[in-house]
Structure formats: C-alpha cells, structure tokens
Design a protein around this motif. Structure first.
Motif, short mmCIF file in Angstrom:
data_model
loop_
_atom_site.label_atom_id
_atom_site.label_comp_id
_atom_site.label_asym_id
_atom_site.label_seq_id
_atom_site.Cartn_x
_atom_site.Cartn_y
_atom_site.Cartn_z
N VAL A 83 32.40 6.48 -34.52
CA VAL A 83 32.43 7.06 -35.87
C VAL A 83 33.86 7.48 -36.15
CG1 VAL A 83 31.57 8.91 -37.35
CG2 VAL A 83 30.04 7.84 -35.69
N ALA A 84 34.36 7.14 -37.31
CA ALA A 84 35.78 7.34 -37.65
C ALA A 84 36.23 8.77 -37.39
CB ALA A 84 36.01 6.97 -39.11
N GLU A 85 37.37 8.91 -36.72
CA GLU A 85 38.06 10.17 -36.47
C GLU A 85 37.37 11.10 -35.46
OE1 GLU A 85 40.99 10.23 -37.56
OE2 GLU A 85 40.72 8.50 -38.87
N ILE A 86 36.17 10.75 -34.99
CA ILE A 86 35.48 11.61 -34.02
C ILE A 86 35.86 11.18 -32.61
CG2 ILE A 86 33.25 12.28 -33.05
CD1 ILE A 86 32.05 12.24 -35.75
N LYS A 87 36.44 12.14 -31.86
CA LYS A 87 36.81 11.90 -30.47
C LYS A 87 36.01 12.85 -29.59
CE LYS A 87 41.57 10.97 -31.95
NZ LYS A 87 42.98 11.45 -31.85
N VAL A 88 35.17 12.30 -28.72
CA VAL A 88 34.31 13.10 -27.86
C VAL A 88 34.90 13.14 -26.44
CG1 VAL A 88 32.02 13.34 -26.85
CG2 VAL A 88 32.26 12.54 -29.21
N ASP A 89 34.99 14.34 -25.90
CA ASP A 89 35.38 14.50 -24.50
C ASP A 89 34.11 14.31 -23.67
OD1 ASP A 89 36.19 15.24 -21.98
OD2 ASP A 89 37.21 17.08 -22.63
N VAL A 90 33.90 13.09 -23.20
CA VAL A 90 32.66 12.74 -22.49
C VAL A 90 32.52 13.55 -21.21
CG1 VAL A 90 31.38 10.88 -21.38
CG2 VAL A 90 32.67 10.43 -23.47
N ALA A 91 33.61 13.78 -20.50
CA ALA A 91 33.54 14.50 -19.22
C ALA A 91 33.08 15.93 -19.42
CB ALA A 91 34.90 14.47 -18.55
N ALA A 92 33.36 16.52 -20.59
CA ALA A 92 32.99 17.92 -20.85
C ALA A 92 31.68 18.04 -21.62
CB ALA A 92 34.10 18.62 -21.62
N SER A 93 31.04 16.92 -21.95
CA SER A 93 29.81 16.93 -22.76
C SER A 93 28.60 16.60 -21.89
CB SER A 93 29.95 15.93 -23.91
OG SER A 93 31.10 16.20 -24.69
N GLN A 95 23.85 17.48 -21.88
CA GLN A 95 22.62 17.61 -22.66
C GLN A 95 22.60 18.86 -23.54
OE1 GLN A 95 22.87 17.87 -19.40
NE2 GLN A 95 21.45 19.39 -18.54
N ASN A 96 23.55 19.76 -23.37
CA ASN A 96 23.61 20.97 -24.19
C ASN A 96 24.89 21.11 -25.00
OD1 ASN A 96 22.00 22.13 -21.44
ND2 ASN A 96 21.09 22.58 -23.43
N ARG A 97 25.92 20.39 -24.59
CA ARG A 97 27.24 20.62 -25.17
C ARG A 97 27.93 19.32 -25.53
NH1 ARG A 97 32.42 22.62 -21.66
NH2 ARG A 97 33.76 23.38 -23.37
N VAL A 98 28.61 19.35 -26.68
CA VAL A 98 29.47 18.23 -27.08
C VAL A 98 30.82 18.81 -27.46
CG1 VAL A 98 29.85 16.37 -28.73
CG2 VAL A 98 27.55 16.81 -27.89
N VAL A 99 31.89 18.25 -26.90
CA VAL A 99 33.24 18.72 -27.20
C VAL A 99 33.98 17.67 -28.02
CG1 VAL A 99 35.44 19.48 -26.24
CG2 VAL A 99 33.29 20.08 -25.08
N LEU A 100 34.41 18.07 -29.22
CA LEU A 100 35.22 17.20 -30.06
C LEU A 100 36.68 17.60 -29.88
CD1 LEU A 100 33.09 17.25 -33.36
CD2 LEU A 100 32.82 15.81 -31.33
N THR A 101 37.54 16.63 -29.66
CA THR A 101 38.95 16.93 -29.40
C THR A 101 39.82 16.58 -30.61
OG1 THR A 101 39.36 14.73 -28.45
CG2 THR A 101 38.63 16.47 -26.95
#
Length: 284
Positions: A83-93, A95-101
């Motif tokens: 999805v445009a402009e969304i960067k997810v830190d997979v290592a820090a995400s 089943q409860n948390r999602v980190v957008l960088t």
C-alpha cells in the motif's frame, strides 16, 4: 422423512454455535496514536480476549484497504500488502502490534483492526480510529503588540501568528506567565496544499492600580500533544500618567532655578563696570 428429534438436534447445535460465537471474542480494543510527527514511527496496538478460542487472523486496514495480516497457521505468519507510503517494521510487528516507520502526511486516515477466531466459531470483530500525521511549522510563533508602554486603563491589543503547518496550530496566550483563559479570537487561513496558518488576537485592559509595573506577553503554539513552541516575550512597561508630578517639579521650573545664579552673577558684573566707569570720571 426427517424425524422431529433429528431436526431438534440440528436446531440445538445451531443455537449453541451462535451462543458460543457471541461469547468467544470480547474486549476488542484498538490503540492508535491520535497524532504523530512526520518522519517518526507509529505504534498501532490491538488487544482482545478470545476466551480460550484459537486466533485465526489479525488484519489491519487503512481507509478500508488491508496492509497487514497475521495468520498463525500460515508460514510465514506475517504478510504485508503493498500500500502506497506504508512501511511496516515486520520484525517489530506481531498478532497485537504493528509498527509503521517514517510516516508522512499521506498516512493520515482511519486505521482498523479486525480480529477473527478460529474454527468452529470464526467470530470476527473490527474497530477503528483516526490518526493524524503532523507537519509542524518551520519556525516558532511571532508576537507583536500595538504599544510598548501603558498607563492604567489603556486598551492593549496583541497579535500572535503561527506559520503554516498541517494541521493549523492552536494558540495559547500568557500574561506574566499566567495562561489567559479567554479574550482570544482565532483565525485560520487555509492554503491549497492543505497547510494552514493561525492568527490569534489578545485584547486586555491594563489595571489602574497594578502592583506590577510591567506586562510580559507571549504566546504558545501547539498541535495535539506532539509539537509545542513558544514565541519571544514582549515586555510592556507602565509609565506615569503625569510625568511632571512624578519628577517633583516641572522641567521648566527646574531650568529656571538652574539659571538664577548665572543671571545674578551677570547683573553684579554689569553693576561693577558701571561704578568703575562713572566713578573714574568724577575724580578727574
């Protein structure tokens, strides 16, 4: 023909299924920052109680578009959608948390968390909330006043302007380091690029018998709880309503008193010259 007892058993199973479904997923809560500064990371949290059931999936959406999925039974369990402009830190995400960088202004929007229980219930619940990405002004707010001195009863007017930002900044006034609860008029000017500047006006009347002979005026600009900046302080000094009485005598009177000794000396010298001239003539 199906016997009535068989139909009854089917209905009981269906009823138990729906009863279990209703009670399987509880206390779903989404925790998304109300605002975050551009360029910073954003932590999105989703908490829930499956009451002993197994988790089937966690899905995250922005403006109804899925960008993150966590399915424990799959390998890998985490999947990020482009999805445009969304960067997810997979290592820090997980089943409860999602980190957008390194979020930017385009990521302002509604974020939703969807939780689904595994078989036999497959109960799903979803909740969402807004997040605003803040782009603060490049400089601090500026304050000006219509005068630099005052006497008791004077009407004082000051203006505070905050440069363009996204969204517009809120302005708070302080007089002698005390927050002013009212007497403000806010105006927001919007620009075509989405930015907006703020202008606030403070109007107050100077106290006639104030124990403090100065007024220190400043303003503070803020955007949610992620950015705050203060202006310089303007110092207005109280002056006497009658400068002559404050000095104890008028400037004209003081000048006259200072000149009197000089005038007397000149008169005395002139008299001596006359005596010498006419006195000398009579002797010859």
């Amino acid at each position: 023909m199906i016997k009535m007892t068989t139909l009854h058993s089917v209905f009981v199973c269906i009823a138990l299924h729906f009863i279990g479904t209703v009670n399987t997923l509880k206390s779903l809560q989404i925790h998304v920052p109300k605002a975050v500064l551009t360029g910073h990371d954003a932590d999105l949290m989703c908490s829930y109680d499956l009451e002993g059931a197994q988790l089937y999936s966690i899905r995250w959406y922005r403006n109804m578009i899925e960008f993150y999925r966590f399915v424990p039974k799959e390998s890998p369990a985490t999947k990020v959608f482009p999805v445009a402009e969304i960067k997810v830190d997979v290592a820090a995400s997980d089943q409860n948390r999602v980190v957008l960088t390194e979020v930017d202004r385009t990521l302002t929007g509604e974020y939703q968390c969807e939780v689904s229980a595994d078989a036999p219930y497959f109960h799903t619940d979803i909740k969402g909330t807004m997040m605003v990405v803040v782009e603060p002004p490049l400089t601090s707010p500026n304050v000006t006043a219509d005068r630099l001195s005052y006497v008791g009863g004077d009407h004082i007017r000051a203006n505070c302007s905050s440069p363009p930002s996204l969204p517009a900044a809120n302005i708070t006034w302080y007089v002698n380091e005390q927050m002013v609860p009212g007497f403000t008029a806010n105006h927001v000017m919007n620009f075509s690029n989405g930015y907006a500047s703020s202008l606030a006006t403070l109007e107050l009347e100077a106290a006639v018998h104030s124990p403090v002979p100065t007024l220190m005026i400043r303003c503070e600009a803020s955007i949610f709880d992620v950015w705050r900046s203060t202006s310089h302080t303007i110092v207005l000094r109280e002056r006497s309503a009658n400068p002559a009485s404050a000095l104890g005598r008028s400037l004209t009177g003081a000048a006259t008193e200072a000149c009197l000794p000089t005038i007397l000396v000149i008169l005395l010298q002139f008299s001596l010259q006359l005596l010498q001239r006419y006195g000398g003539t009579s002797i010859r």
